[in-house]
Write a protein that holds these residues in place. Structure first.
Motif: not given
Length: 285
Positions: A74-93, A95-101
């Motif tokens: 996450l630290n690595e990816f969030n340093r890239e321009p134009g990129v945000n990164a998040v870790a979650l499990s899409c099996n958990h509704a 957590q997945a619901a955070k993605i549109p926001g």
């Protein structure tokens, strides 16, 4: 040994993705948290950068990965321009619901019925795109399967009156040159079992486990791994689980043991494991 596995529908998917990239606001790239770099398709990055689209990198299946290693990614990816990164499990509704926001933060000007936020979901096979779609849409719209190439056509859906989702088939690149990357992808079943021998995949996995998670092998299979190589561990699993070849006078069935190990790694029974870190990625490169 390089891997060439590019079914016809993937070639079509690449062309459709290139078109879709013109008319979307945010790319949502689904990665496997256990190997975020190996599960990132360079073709997807190429298409995104060509159209200069922001990207939300979703490290899915984070509940199966080593949390400390995931944080370094996450630290690595969030340093890239134009990129945000998040870790979650899409099996958990929840957590997945955070993605549109999170996507909305990357395109704040697209937030109305006249200017809806258009999100394109992409990734290689078997990283959880269909699971995410089903969770966000709150219905079983996309087929889910623990195998590559389940989704075969691009699908567009309205999430609400100001958000649209486009789901695309799992997309691999035409030729995987690095055998290490090919084996990493095979451990999560991102390439067809027809392409590689499961015993070879299991031995590759064991090599990493011996170096980084030997205690998990001992805990799960009940024997010490000190001094053993990958073949020795595979034979130890076969012995503990009674994997014998029929009509072979008690000969150990290493293929069956390999299937057991791979299944228990893939479903998390073996423990929380990351097969790739930013340091090992740099070593590969």
């Amino acid at each position: 040994m390089s891997i060439q596995w590019f079914p016809g529908h993937m070639n079509v998917a690449r062309k459709e993705a290139a078109k879709a990239m013109e008319a979307i606001d945010v790319l949502v790239e689904i990665l496997d948290a256990r190997m975020p770099d190996a599960s990132s398709n360079p073709l997807i990055t190429e298409l995104r950068l060509h159209r200069q689209r922001p990207c939300l990198k979703v490290l899915n299946k984070a509940d199966l990965a080593d949390p400390a290693v995931t944080q370094t990614w996450l630290n690595e990816f969030n340093r890239e321009p134009g990129v945000n990164a998040v870790a979650l499990s899409c099996n958990h509704a929840g957590q997945a619901a955070k993605i549109p926001g999170l996507c909305q933060l990357l395109a704040p000007n697209r937030n109305s019925t006249s200017k809806p936020l258009r999100m394109l979901i992409m990734g290689i096979p078997n990283v959880g795109k269909s699971t995410l779609m089903n969770s966000l849409l709150k219905r079983r719209l996309a087929k889910v399967g623990n195998e590559p190439a389940v989704t075969k056509v691009q699908q567009r859906h309205t999430l609400n009156d100001h958000m649209t989702l486009i789901d695309s088939p799992g997309l691999l690149w035409p030729k995987i040159e690095d055998p290490g990357v090919g084996l990493l992808l095979a451990t999560i079943h991102a390439v067809s079992a027809k392409v590689m021998v499961e015993e070879e995949i299991a031995e590759f996995l064991i090599t990493i486990l011996l170096a980084r998670y030997p205690a998990l092998l001992t805990k799960r299979y009940g024997f010490g791994a000190d001094g053993l190589d990958s073949m020795g561990v595979l034979e130890g699993i076969a012995t503990k689980r009674g994997c014998l070849r029929k009509g072979k006078g008690g000969e150990l069935d290493r293929e069956k043991a390999a299937k057991i190990l791979l299944t228990e790694f893939r479903n998390g029974t073996l423990g929380r494991i990351s097969l790739e870190t930013p340091d090992t990625r740099d070593a590969f490169l």
